[in-house]
Every structure is written in C-alpha cells, then in structure tokens.
Design an enzyme around this catalytic site. Structure first.
Site, PDB file in Angstrom:
ATOM      1  N   GLU A  54     -24.024  22.499 -59.385  1.00  0.00           N
ATOM      2  CA  GLU A  54     -23.285  21.460 -58.676  1.00  0.00           C
ATOM      3  C   GLU A  54     -21.830  21.386 -59.144  1.00  0.00           C
ATOM      4  O   GLU A  54     -20.916  21.197 -58.332  1.00  0.00           O
ATOM      5  CB  GLU A  54     -23.961  20.094 -58.891  1.00  0.00           C
ATOM      6  CG  GLU A  54     -25.385  20.023 -58.349  1.00  0.00           C
ATOM      7  CD  GLU A  54     -26.442  20.360 -59.382  1.00  0.00           C
ATOM      8  OE1 GLU A  54     -27.523  19.749 -59.349  1.00  0.00           O
ATOM      9  OE2 GLU A  54     -26.178  21.249 -60.239  1.00  0.00           O
ATOM     10  N   ASP A 206     -41.594  54.048 -80.270  1.00  0.00           N
ATOM     11  CA  ASP A 206     -40.359  54.076 -79.483  1.00  0.00           C
ATOM     12  C   ASP A 206     -39.148  53.487 -80.182  1.00  0.00           C
ATOM     13  O   ASP A 206     -38.017  53.730 -79.748  1.00  0.00           O
ATOM     14  CB  ASP A 206     -40.569  53.317 -78.164  1.00  0.00           C
ATOM     15  CG  ASP A 206     -41.667  53.930 -77.313  1.00  0.00           C
ATOM     16  OD1 ASP A 206     -41.939  55.136 -77.485  1.00  0.00           O
ATOM     17  OD2 ASP A 206     -42.246  53.204 -76.481  1.00  0.00           O
ATOM     18  N   LEU A 210     -35.326  46.175 -77.276  1.00  0.00           N
ATOM     19  CA  LEU A 210     -35.914  45.063 -76.513  1.00  0.00           C
ATOM     20  C   LEU A 210     -34.899  43.993 -76.124  1.00  0.00           C
ATOM     21  O   LEU A 210     -35.241  42.808 -76.028  1.00  0.00           O
ATOM     22  CB  LEU A 210     -37.077  44.417 -77.284  1.00  0.00           C
ATOM     23  CG  LEU A 210     -38.306  45.292 -77.509  1.00  0.00           C
ATOM     24  CD1 LEU A 210     -39.392  44.503 -78.219  1.00  0.00           C
ATOM     25  CD2 LEU A 210     -38.839  45.850 -76.194  1.00  0.00           C
TER      26      LEU A 210
END
Length: 371
Positions: A54, A206, A210
């Site tokens: 707004e 891996d 993240l």
C-alpha cells in the site's frame, strides 16, 4: 455489493503485482491505486523489512490519492511492526474506498485493519470467499495462511530426479540432473520458504550452500541439517553463516565439536534419547522459532522420514529427460515404503509445467488436507 468487471480487472492486476518479490515470512501483497477509473499508482511488498504494498502504491502515485480507490490482495495491516500500519497510511492519504481480496489471518490484524478503515469513514469491500480471485490470493499465500490458521509451518517436499526416479548415479554424482531453468525455479522455492531442510547425506555428497541465489532476495532462509551423529565436516559450505543462518540438529555428538560449531555461529540442537532426528519434533521446534514455510530438499531418506511422520503439504518434483539406472542408485523417496500400492501417499490438484527440457510436477498431499 457485487464487484463490477472493472473492479475485477484492478484486483487481477494487484494479484499479478503480488507475485513479485520474496517477502517470506511475510505474505505476498499487491496494491493498485485508481482514481476516476484511471491507474495512478501501484506497488507490491518486495521483502520482509521493506515498506508494504500500500505504501509503495501511495508513494508511486503521480497525482493526489485523495478520493481514490485502492485494490489490495490482503487486508491492510493495523499494527506497528517493522513498518507503521498501512491502514493508517490509507486514512491519512484520504482514500475513498478499499477493496480487499482476503482478510489477514494474523491475529495482530484479523479484521482490525478493516475496522480502522471503516471507523474513519472509508468504504471497505471484501471479496466473497467463493470468488476465484480469493482462491488465487489464498494460494499465493498458502504458506502464510497455513502458519496462522493451522498453527504450524507449511511443508513442501522438493527433489530433482531422472525419468526413472534417480536423484544421483550409483557413484553419488548428481550434478546436474536438471537444467538451468529448473534450478532457478528451485532457488525461487527456497526464497518462498524461510527454512530449507536437508539430511547429512546431501551435505556429505554435494556440499551445498542452500542459499536462494536470485535477484531481489534480501532475506535468506534458515538452513537446517538433520545430522543424527553430527558427522558434518567443519569445512562444509553450509557452516558459512555469513551467507545465511544455519541450524544443525543431531542426537549425539562430540562435545568439543559442538562447542566449536556453536562458536562459529551455527546453533546445535541435540534431540536427546533418540537414534534418529525426529522430523515431527523438528517441525514443532521450527514453528516455535517463527518458521512459516519449510522446504525439504532431501535426500530420499529425509523426504521419506517426513512422509512417514505424516508431514508434508505439497510435493514439488522436478523430472529431467534422463535415464540413470542402477538398482543401488539413490531414489527420490526411500525409507521403508508402503506394502501395498493402495497405501501410497496420494496427491491432488496436480499441475505440470515445462522448465526448459525438464518438467516440474506439483501436487498437494491428501493426508495433509484432513486437518
């Protein structure tokens, strides 16, 4: 009063605006300012801590907003948080009419914004709950609504796999199964949730960061590692807390290692008297920490642990046009599995979309809809 076709057009525009930005844990909100049938301002909430939709709409107005209508996808807030109440800003601006798609489920608002506006003599119209625009507005903020209405986080189970369901080759190699567009969408999912959960197997194989690496992301999600025996290497990328906050959840661990990790700024939560980290206890703890959305990125054992605990609202599975093969190659959902196909976890409202050469299949877990 029924909305006119033009009103629906303005609210549809507000919904399109609301989809922009990464406001987690705040809701997506869009606002459109209209005067004498003409658009004079618009805005959306870009990230938590920034002004609300707004205020952006009011600030962008190229003429006085006094006497204008505003279309907002969520009830204007009525409380002082990181920013002042939007309802007061609309009153001060001399807004004539406010059209709202959904009432804010946050108990700090929950109708109070509407009352403030009405007490100031502003006309307020709320879309009927059966309206398709209301359903779109709620789905856009399904994480926010679940958190406040069901008093728990919204949980998405996400994985990327080959067409034969493998998330890695038998060697453990998984880079990259999906293409760039699918990976970019996965970063969007991280940004939409304010916690990302993986198992220690994913970290060991891996070494992921993240983080949500997209333009416009100001607040990184909490990275959570389920690591029962505290095997996480002290060189793991996820322990770089300058990138994003990290929480390690274990059941046991070397006290000196725990102390070292905590000194680096990575809190350790020990679930005592357990052999494996409890997904149920983890979700409850994250809720207490104010986490509204959890993205479970795997691997297969972690996703299975959530399913077996009856946890999960949505599945987001990425499929690449590959066949990996191998009986011992890891799969998307492991664990003990079901004995009969009739016992399988089922999805509803399944949608498919192409992302380059890959496909994203999303659906809602039926068991989560019984609440």
């Amino acid at each position: 009063m029924a909305l006119l076709p033009k009103d629906r057009e303005w609210m549809t525009l507000a919904l399109r605006l609301a989809r922009r930005g990464f406001p987690a844990p705040n809701p997506h909100v869009g606002a459109v300012l209209v005067k004498k049938g003409k658009l004079i301002g618009q805005g959306f909430h870009p990230y938590a801590g920034a002004p609300h939709a707004e205020r952006f709409a009011l600030d962008s107005a190229f003429q006085s907003p006094r006497g204008a209508d505003i279309y907002v996808t969520l009830e204007p807030c009525s409380h002082f948080g990181r920013t002042p109440p939007c309802a007061l800003a609309l009153i001060e601006a001399g807004i004539r009419r406010v059209v709202i798609a959904t009432i804010d489920p946050n108990p700090k608002v929950a109708g109070q914004g509407i009352r403030l506006l009405q007490d100031a003599g502003i006309s307020v119209e709320i879309l009927p709950v059966e309206d398709d625009l209301v359903q779109k507005a709620r789905q856009l903020n399904e994480i926010f609504f679940t958190y406040h209405e069901k008093k728990r986080p919204f949980i998405t189970l996400k994985t990327a796999m080959s067409m034969d369901g493998k998330i890695a080759a038998k060697s453990g190699d998984s880079k990259w199964i999906t293409g760039e567009r699918a990976r970019r969408y996965a970063h969007r999912l991280r940004a939409e949730h304010n916690a990302v959960v993986v198992g220690i197997g994913t970290v060991l194989k891996d070494n992921p960061g993240l983080t949500a690496r997209l333009p416009g992301v100001e607040n990184q999600p909490l990275r959570v590692v389920m690591d029962s025996r505290l095997r996480i290497p002290e060189s793991a990328k996820i322990l770089n807390i300058e990138d994003a906050p990290t929480l390690i959840v274990c059941c046991q661990g070397n006290p000196k290692k725990i102390e070292r990790l905590q000194k680096r700024g990575a809190p350790i939560w020990v679930q005592r008297n357990k052999k494996q980290v409890s997904a149920q206890d983890l979700v409850q703890e994250l809720y207490k920490k104010g986490i509204s959305g959890i993205l479970v990125e795997g691997g297969g054992q972690i996703i299975a642990s959530f399913l077996e605990a009856g946890l999960g609202d949505k599945a987001a599975f990425f499929y690449a046009p590959l066949l990996v093969g191998g009986a011992n190659a890891p799969t998307a959902v492991e664990g003990t599995g079901v004995d009969l196909v009739q016992q399988a976890w089922r999805l509803k409202d399944v949608r498919r979309r192409a992302l380059g050469e890959d496909w994203l299949v999303e659906g809602y877990l039926v068991h989560a809809l019984k609440e």
